[in-house]
Design an enzyme around this catalytic site. Structure first.
Site, PDB file in Angstrom:
ATOM      1  CG  HIS A 203      -7.232   2.281   5.404  1.00 49.77           C
ATOM      2  ND1 HIS A 203      -8.460   2.302   5.665  1.00 49.77           N
ATOM      3  CD2 HIS A 203      -6.752   1.040   5.432  1.00 49.77           C
ATOM      4  CE1 HIS A 203      -9.055   1.159   5.612  1.00 49.77           C
ATOM      5  NE2 HIS A 203      -7.683   0.390   5.462  1.00 49.77           N
TER       6      HIS A 203
ATOM      7  NE  ARG B 123      -4.186  -2.064   2.119  1.00 47.88           N
ATOM      8  CZ  ARG B 123      -5.099  -2.327   2.804  1.00 47.88           C
ATOM      9  NH1 ARG B 123      -4.941  -1.691   4.088  1.00 47.88           N
ATOM     10  NH2 ARG B 123      -5.836  -3.103   2.742  1.00 47.88           N
TER      11      ARG B 123
ATOM     12  CB  SER C 257      -5.912  -4.509  10.219  1.00 45.52           C
ATOM     13  OG  SER C 257      -6.959  -4.796   8.985  1.00 45.52           O
TER      14      SER C 257
END
Length: 514
Positions: free
Chosen positions: A342, A283, A381
């Protein structure tokens, strides 16, 4: 004699800790300002990583470990990551037994999809609503513990501060948001599971209830932060009201392609620059590439080549959200995207067992710095929250020292910030802690924030000073004035401490793998 464990936060990490503690005979007090159904964990879309190898790609927990450490750019504790990746298959099978409706491949194999930074299919998913499915099962499991008297809920209660006896935590102080009554909760251990520091920025993909105020109060009390400059920008988000709407990485995992217009033609820049992983690069890299290209041309995510079968069976929630909130049919037209804040890799400093430097105080989930280092792999996560909650509860049950619960120094309540100051803080943090940073903007941000009062500006100052001190580029922290990584000086954890007067920044070695 069973221990009393107080858990602050009822998202995935908090529920995981509550189940683990209750099943091991502890008295659990579960505190949350909102119902679990409104926790940020519900918003997770793409999936949860686990090396089940149901796609016959010779995947393994060892490869999952290697990919996680590589994405973390060396800053994650390898022993903690090893424990998480080894536990992942068992955890996902446990979730299945709990009732999570994962997409299946065949009769009894969990389906797996590609996710960024990983060459193997190892992300288990439930359409594009994985967080909602997992949280629904976890909420039901915890309610059963409540019904049996093993878990006591303190709904609509907010954390105010800790009860401390020297450097020992012996409970906390909470406030009933309905009556405004202040309640002291004595306890043998406190586990903080309150999510990321989204309130510092305001405009993120995260829940508006994840203000960061609990982390800010702990920092004021002397609990150090780790790697707080490591803030993940999700590559594909869309402005929607006052927030950023997430276009899940699952879309690219199922064949979505990023492009911009160049010389009148669609330019698939990620595929050209990174032929091996293309649109599924980690990312941090994908977000920077989109950021760079967006200065010259609008960037789009094209999902029109994804089959109707895949959209219906694997991305229906994403398709519905795009139609409802963006009035876009992803089957027929691309969606304009930009990176958006995010996830917070950094947070409360904990060790492999999720202990903080304050005795009997633990932290789990996004509020603490664990498992992700300088950049989080998508799909890690939910896994980190689920596994971390278990570890924190186990540590609290086995290691928290029994203390005199009546022993607490005079409680010092936190200072408050004006709404106008919070809005000013949000703007400064957005302007200075972007995808690309430099010394001048960081110094200007520090100058502005130091004039603000309250806990959140103090937390913001710790983040800014951590970013200023790390004079290199690594993972999510990209300094245009220091564009290269410097392993000699900065292959270390950034630690911010507040001594009651000033913030000190230091760098400590990452633990060696045992």
């Amino acid at each position: 004699m069973s221990k009393t464990i107080i858990i602050i936060g009822a998202g995935l990490a908090g529920l995981s800790a509550a189940l683990q503690a209750a099943e091991n005979g502890c008295n659990v007090k579960l505190v949350s300002s909102l119902p679990s159904e409104r926790a940020q964990s519900v918003m997770a879309e793409g999936g949860i990583n686990t090396a089940l190898n149901t796609k016959d790609e010779n995947d393994s927990p060892e490869e999952h470990f290697t990919d996680t450490i590589k994405a973390a750019c060396g800053l994650a504790d390898p022993n903690a990551v090893w424990g998480m990746t080894q536990a992942a298959p068992e955890l996902v099978h446990w979730l299945l037994k709990l009732g999570v409706k994962f997409n299946m491949s065949g009769y009894d194999d969990v389906d797996l999809r590609n996710f960024g930074g990983q060459k193997k299919k190892r992300t288990a998913f439930a359409q594009s609503d994985t967080g909602k499915q997992i949280m629904t099962a976890m909420i039901d499991a915890v309610r059963r513990k409540e019904a049996s008297g093993m878990v006591e809920r303190f709904s609509h209660h907010s954390f105010l501060t800790l009860r401390l006896c020297g450097n020992i935590c012996c409970g906390c102080v909470i406030r009933d948001e309905y009556s405004q009554e202040t309640v002291e909760l004595p306890g043998d251990a406190v586990i903080v599971a309150t999510g990321g520091m989204h309130g510092l920025f305001g405009n993120t993909t995260g829940s508006l209830s994840n203000t960061g105020e609990v982390t800010a109060e702990l920092f004021r009390l002397g609990v150090p932060l780790a790697n707080s400059e490591m803030i993940q920008y999700h590559p594909t988000t869309v402005k929607c009201g006052g927030k950023r709407m997430l276009i899940s990485e699952a879309a690219r995992g199922e064949g979505g392609r990023l492009f911009a217009m160049k010389d009148g033609k669609q330019w698939y820049f990620m595929e050209e620059k990174y032929p091996e992983l293309g649109n599924l690069m980690p990312r941090d890299i994908t977000a920077r590439e989109i950021w760079k290209v967006s200065h010259e041309s609008e960037v789009f995510l094209d999902m029109t080549e994804i089959s109707e079968e895949i959209i219906s069976n694997k991305l229906s929630g994403l398709a519905d959200d795009c139609m409802t909130y963006l009035h876009k049919d992803i089957r027929k037209e691309p969606v304009s995207v930009l990176p958006g804040i995010h996830y917070f890799m950094g947070g409360i400093l904990v060790d492999e067992q999720h202990r903080t430097p304050i005795q009997n105080l633990y932290a789990a989930g996004e509020c603490c710095a664990q498992y992700h280092g300088a950049n989080r792999l998508g799909g890690n996560s939910l896994l980190g929250a689920l596994y971390g909650g278990r570890v924190a509860a186990k540590s609290a049950r086995e290691q928290a020292d029994v203390v005199d619960l009546s022993c607490a120094t005079q409680i010092d309540f936190p200072p408050t910030s004006q709404i106008s100051e919070i809005k000013q803080l949000n703007k400064v943090m957005q302007d200075t802690m972007g995808v690309v940073r430099n010394e001048n903007t960081l110094l200007n941000g520090i100058q502005t924030v130091q004039a603000l009062t309250g806990n959140l500006p103090l937390l913001g100052m710790a983040v800014l000073k951590s970013a200023l001190a790390r004079k290199e580029s690594r993972g999510a922290h990209w300094r245009e004035d220091y564009p290269k990584s410097n392993d000699d000086d900065y292959l270390k954890t950034t630690v911010a401490r507040f001594d009651g007067k000033q913030i000190q920044i230091s760098f400590v070695p990452v633990p060696e793998r045992r």
